[in-house]
Design an enzyme around this catalytic site. Structure first.
Site, PDB file in Angstrom:
ATOM      1  N   ASP A   1       1.265 -17.497  -4.995  1.00  0.00           N
ATOM      2  CA  ASP A   1       1.888 -16.391  -5.724  1.00  0.00           C
ATOM      3  C   ASP A   1       0.793 -15.679  -6.502  1.00  0.00           C
ATOM      4  O   ASP A   1       0.656 -15.828  -7.703  1.00  0.00           O
ATOM      5  CB  ASP A   1       2.989 -16.916  -6.652  1.00  0.00           C
ATOM      6  CG  ASP A   1       3.728 -15.767  -7.333  1.00  0.00           C
ATOM      7  OD1 ASP A   1       3.529 -14.601  -6.935  1.00  0.00           O
ATOM      8  OD2 ASP A   1       4.501 -16.039  -8.275  1.00  0.00           O
TER       9      ASP A   1
ATOM     10  N   GLU B   1       2.233 -10.235   0.213  1.00  0.00           N
ATOM     11  CA  GLU B   1       2.501  -8.797   0.199  1.00  0.00           C
ATOM     12  C   GLU B   1       4.002  -8.589   0.413  1.00  0.00           C
ATOM     13  O   GLU B   1       4.732  -9.529   0.760  1.00  0.00           O
ATOM     14  CB  GLU B   1       1.717  -8.065   1.299  1.00  0.00           C
ATOM     15  CG  GLU B   1       1.770  -6.541   1.124  1.00  0.00           C
ATOM     16  CD  GLU B   1       0.832  -5.751   2.046  1.00  0.00           C
ATOM     17  OE1 GLU B   1       0.095  -6.365   2.831  1.00  0.00           O
ATOM     18  OE2 GLU B   1       0.863  -4.506   1.956  1.00  0.00           O
TER      19      GLU B   1
ATOM     20  N   ASP C   1       0.849  -1.202   0.000  1.00  0.00           N
ATOM     21  CA  ASP C   1       0.000   0.000   0.000  1.00  0.00           C
ATOM     22  C   ASP C   1       0.883   1.250   0.000  1.00  0.00           C
ATOM     23  O   ASP C   1       2.105   1.151  -0.041  1.00  0.00           O
ATOM     24  CB  ASP C   1      -0.920   0.004   1.232  1.00  0.00           C
ATOM     25  CG  ASP C   1      -0.128   0.198   2.523  1.00  0.00           C
ATOM     26  OD1 ASP C   1       0.890  -0.496   2.695  1.00  0.00           O
ATOM     27  OD2 ASP C   1      -0.502   1.051   3.348  1.00  0.00           O
TER      28      ASP C   1
ATOM     29  N   HIS D   1       1.612  -8.844  -3.839  1.00  0.00           N
ATOM     30  CA  HIS D   1       0.610  -7.825  -3.509  1.00  0.00           C
ATOM     31  C   HIS D   1       1.373  -6.513  -3.323  1.00  0.00           C
ATOM     32  O   HIS D   1       1.861  -6.213  -2.228  1.00  0.00           O
ATOM     33  CB  HIS D   1      -0.144  -8.228  -2.240  1.00  0.00           C
ATOM     34  CG  HIS D   1      -1.231  -7.266  -1.853  1.00  0.00           C
ATOM     35  ND1 HIS D   1      -2.529  -7.378  -2.293  1.00  0.00           N
ATOM     36  CD2 HIS D   1      -1.206  -6.164  -1.061  1.00  0.00           C
ATOM     37  CE1 HIS D   1      -3.260  -6.398  -1.794  1.00  0.00           C
ATOM     38  NE2 HIS D   1      -2.479  -5.644  -1.031  1.00  0.00           N
TER      39      HIS D   1
END
Ligand SMILES: [Zn+2]
Length: 573
Positions: free
Chosen positions: A544, A553, A179, A499
């Site tokens: 994956d 992530e 993020d 991610h």
């Protein structure tokens, strides 16, 4: 998943033998093995098959046999459900590229043997922080064309929970993970671990050119990159010395490039007086105290500014030792909430004492350290909410003057390391993880065990400590149940779909380089992972898949111990 279970397919083409695939049953460190270190591949075939007995190591260039060997006895590995045999080729020391061949099973991915095999992987792992820079345009350069993003997250405001209102600068720092948030607590452990890397393994890493905008300015690039995040952290300190917890949008953005994330970055506080938090302020004080010595030879004014900020943070922390954080209503990004900030305070006192030698920090450390000795344990290494180990170790590494404290810390550290060594030897995959360690970010637990072993080795040189640290690195780079390199763009069979918003949103087929995936997670806290069969063993609980955020992530606090571990085995003789 990108695992290929086919046995080896060799194509004879124009006189050259090309590998078209490798057997997932044969697990090697896809980067390689140091010339003088033990070299082991692992072979896992189904119990229904006859266990193979022999292996050969072949040269990647011409397929010629470099060594023949006998496989070890099959051992059951509970965490993976595999039956594992070791292929020990330690006696092979000629530098080159190789693969392991097992008749009836196939061939492995390629690997190198040499004196400096981890140099490239270290460069990519450390340079990945440049890719995470916020508030500026990033261009990974001609090595990675099209891996670019424009300046991002330039608009900021104060969140009501901060006790302030209006516009607020938003610039700098590293995107935390997959993020785009920036969190002081997680920045603390990450930046501290990287600063320790520069401090402990300077000869191995200070000369590495990371191809940064600042390269060539006379400061080692590892410190140039770390400073990008330190400058942001300095901006998170209030005039009274306290430090705000985080600067993120109120919700996570979609999978867009950072410059296309138009959500406003808000500085989030605790909602009530004193609005800043103790854990963030303690981590900040520790990190800025380290910066106060690390930058002194290169930029004395910056070092002095960092140290002053650390001392102001300490004063605030003394006044507010238990100001906690919870996400205020309407904010759903990571909380990094931590119910106890005493370990952050201990770390801060140790780093401040180490940098300044002032008695007030020494007194605090000596009256509090004993409570944290149990943290120097064989299972459960340091992590973002538990940084007491760093305080204890820094006291000894910095030459702390109290003989009793030093002896107690050394003794507990060495006893834990000895037990980690023994446990790792008994593990089928030669990894230090216990069954309970297959959690969210288990690969960081692996790397942090490596760090724990290397710190023990700094206290007392023992080949078993560095060799076991190497075993953990081998696991991360492909010698694991899935035969997968967990670092993007490293090895022939790396994770491809982490991610990570830039990797998912850009036009490149490959993910951004040098990022450590979180790894197997028996907790399966996302919908993709919950689709795995219920009886999936913990060590294979991984996908994956970009959607599998609880396993795949990436995060700055996972890459940091990887950077430390690789630097330690490269330069920590
Ligand atoms: Zn950004």
């Amino acid at each position: 998943m990108n695992l290929r279970n086919s046995t080896a397919i060799l194509l004879l083409l124009a006189g050259r033998v090309l590998a078209a695939g490798a057997a997932a049953e044969i697990k090697v460190d896809q980067v390689g093995y140091l010339t003088g270190a033990p070299k082991v591949a692992l072979v896992a075939v189904a119990a229904s098959q006859n266990a193979p007995t022999e292996f050969t190591v072949k040269r990647a260039g011409d397929g010629g046999i470099a060594m023949r060997g006998t496989l070890g006895a099959a051992a059951a590995d509970a965490d993976s459900g595999d039956r594992v045999q070791a292929a020990d080729f330690s006696k092979l020391t000629a530098a080159g590229r190789y693969y392991v061949d097992v008749t009836g099973v196939g061939r492995s991915w390629e690997f190198a043997i040499g004196p400096d095999v981890y140099g490239r992987a270290w460069y990519l792992a450390m340079r990945s922080y440049y890719g995470q820079r916020c508030g500026t345009a990033v261009d990974m350069g001609s090595e990675f064309p099209e891996f670019t993003h424009a300046a991002c997250h330039l608009e900021g405001t104060w969140h009501a929970s901060s006790g302030k209102t209006g516009a607020r600068e938003s610039k700098g720092g590293w995107h935390d993970a997959g993020d785009y948030g920036r969190y002081v607590v997680n920045s603390g452990l990450s930046t501290g671990t990287l600063l320790w890397t520069a401090e402990m393994y300077g000869p191995a890493v200070r000369g590495v050119n990371l191809k940064l905008p600042e390269s060539g300015n006379g400061t080692p690039d590892i410190l140039n990159e770390i400073r990008w995040n330190l400058e942001w952290m300095l901006g998170m300190q209030d005039a009274d010395g306290g430090v705000w917890h985080k600067q993120t949008s109120e919700k996570f953005s979609g999978f867009v490039m950072p410059e296309d994330d138009k959500l406003v970055s808000v500085v989030v506080g605790s909602g009530t007086e004193p609005f800043k938090t103790s854990c963030a302020t303690g981590d900040f004080a520790a990190v800025m105290a380290i910066a106060g010595r690390a930058y002194k030879p290169y930029d004395a004014p910056f070092a002095a500014k960092s140290l002053k900020a650390a001392e102001q943070a300490w004063l605030w922390l003394s006044k507010y030792p238990a100001a906690m954080f919870r996400n205020p209503q309407g904010v759903s990004t990571g909380a990094y909430g931590d119910g106890n900030c005493a370990d952050e305070a201990l770390w801060a006192s140790a780093e401040l004492y180490r940098t300044t030698g002032k008695p007030e920090y020494h007194t605090y450390f000596l009256s509090h350290y004993a409570a944290f000795l149990p943290g120097l344990r064989p299972a459960g290494p340091q992590s973002w909410p538990t940084v007491g180990n760093l305080g204890l170790w820094s006291y000894v590494l910095g030459g702390g003057k109290d003989a009793e404290a030093t002896a107690a810390i050394r003794k507990a550290s060495l006893a834990a390391a000895d037990q980690i060594v023994e446990r790792t030897k008994a593990n089928g995959y030669l990894v230090s993880l216990t069954a309970r360690d297959y959690i969210w970010g288990s690969n960081a637990v692996v790397a942090n065990y490596g760090m724990q072993l290397l710190v023990a080795n700094a206290f007392e040189r023992k080949p078993a400590y560095t060799e076991t640290a190497l075993d953990n690195l081998h696991y991360l780079l492909g010698r694991n149940p899935l035969a997968l390199s967990y670092v993007t763009q490293v090895g022939q069979n790396p994770v491809l779909h982490p991610h990570h918003r830039p990797s998912g949103a850009d036009k490149n087929a490959a993910p951004w380089p040098g990022l450590l995936s979180g790894g197997p997670n028996r907790g399966k806290q996302d919908d993709a992972m919950r689709k795995l069969p219920a009886d999936t063993p913990p060590a294979k609980s991984f996908l994956d898949d970009q959607e599998a955020y609880s396993a795949n992530e990436v995060a700055i606090n996972w890459n940091a111990p990887l950077v430390f571990l690789m630097a330690g085995v490269m330069g920590g003789k």
